[in-house]
Every structure is written in structure tokens, then in C-alpha cells.
Design a protein around this motif. Sequence first.
Motif: not given
Length: 141
Positions: A2-3, A23, A25-27, A40, A81, A84, A87, A99, A101
Motif C-alpha cells: 500500500g501507499t 491511496e 493497495v494491492t497484493f 504499486i 477494495p 476490506w 479501506f 483507497w 485496489w
Amino acid sequence: FGTIGLSDTMMLQDGKDFATRVELVTFGQTKDHDTFQDLIAATAFYLMKTNTLLHPGFVLQNFVKEFEPNTTVPHLYFSAPAMWDDFGDTEFDDKRVNWLWILPISEKEFQFLQENGDYELEVKLEENEADVTDLERTDVV
């Protein structure tokens, strides 16, 4: 991944500062760890350089391919996202932050998105239990 602090960067709409900041987020899978980390970071630098208005449904075409030339999912898609709860929108004294994703999508999924919209694409991804952490996955359309 994440940033933190990307929300200090303004996004422009019609040449004016858009009220909301983002901001990211990724995975990703362990085997693709470095690529997702690079994605990211590069996306954050892209926003800082261009001030592009990023939002759910937005796509950076062939962005993933810059890092993984043989990927089956060359485009980078932006989504809320929803999986979650923590977020969501966050209000600060001087700004509102959302946020986003970022996840890779295939060429066929990108075409489906253009024809059917982001909601329908996300339904397809969920219905087919797409492993969006896999840069070599098959598409869902």
C-alpha cells in the motif's frame, strides 16, 4: 502493499483539484512479489507525474506488461477494495482520502469492461473466483 502519503498528490478534473485524494493497495502471489511491489510504486509515481484522476473502473493499459512482458493480464484496473472494511473513505481536516485496489486484468477482460462496465467485470471476476494475484492467470470472459 500500500501507499502512504500518495494522498498528498492532487488529482485534476477539468484542470482543477479534485476534492478526493487516493491511496493505493494491492497484493500478489509470492512468486510475483517484486512485480506487485514495482506496480504499486510505478502507479504512485504515475499519479505524481500526471495528476490523473484515478477512480474505480479506471484502467492503465499495458501497464503491467512494462514489468512482465509475457503476462496474460497486461492492464492495470482500479477498484474500490470492498473486501476490506477498513479501506473506506477517510475524512481529514484538509482532505478526503479513498483507497483504490489495483489489479491486473486481461485484454478480453478489458474489452468486456468497455462493453459492460466495471460492475459487470467485477461480478465476472468474483463469480469465476479469479486469482487476481496471479500474473499468468486465464481470463474470466
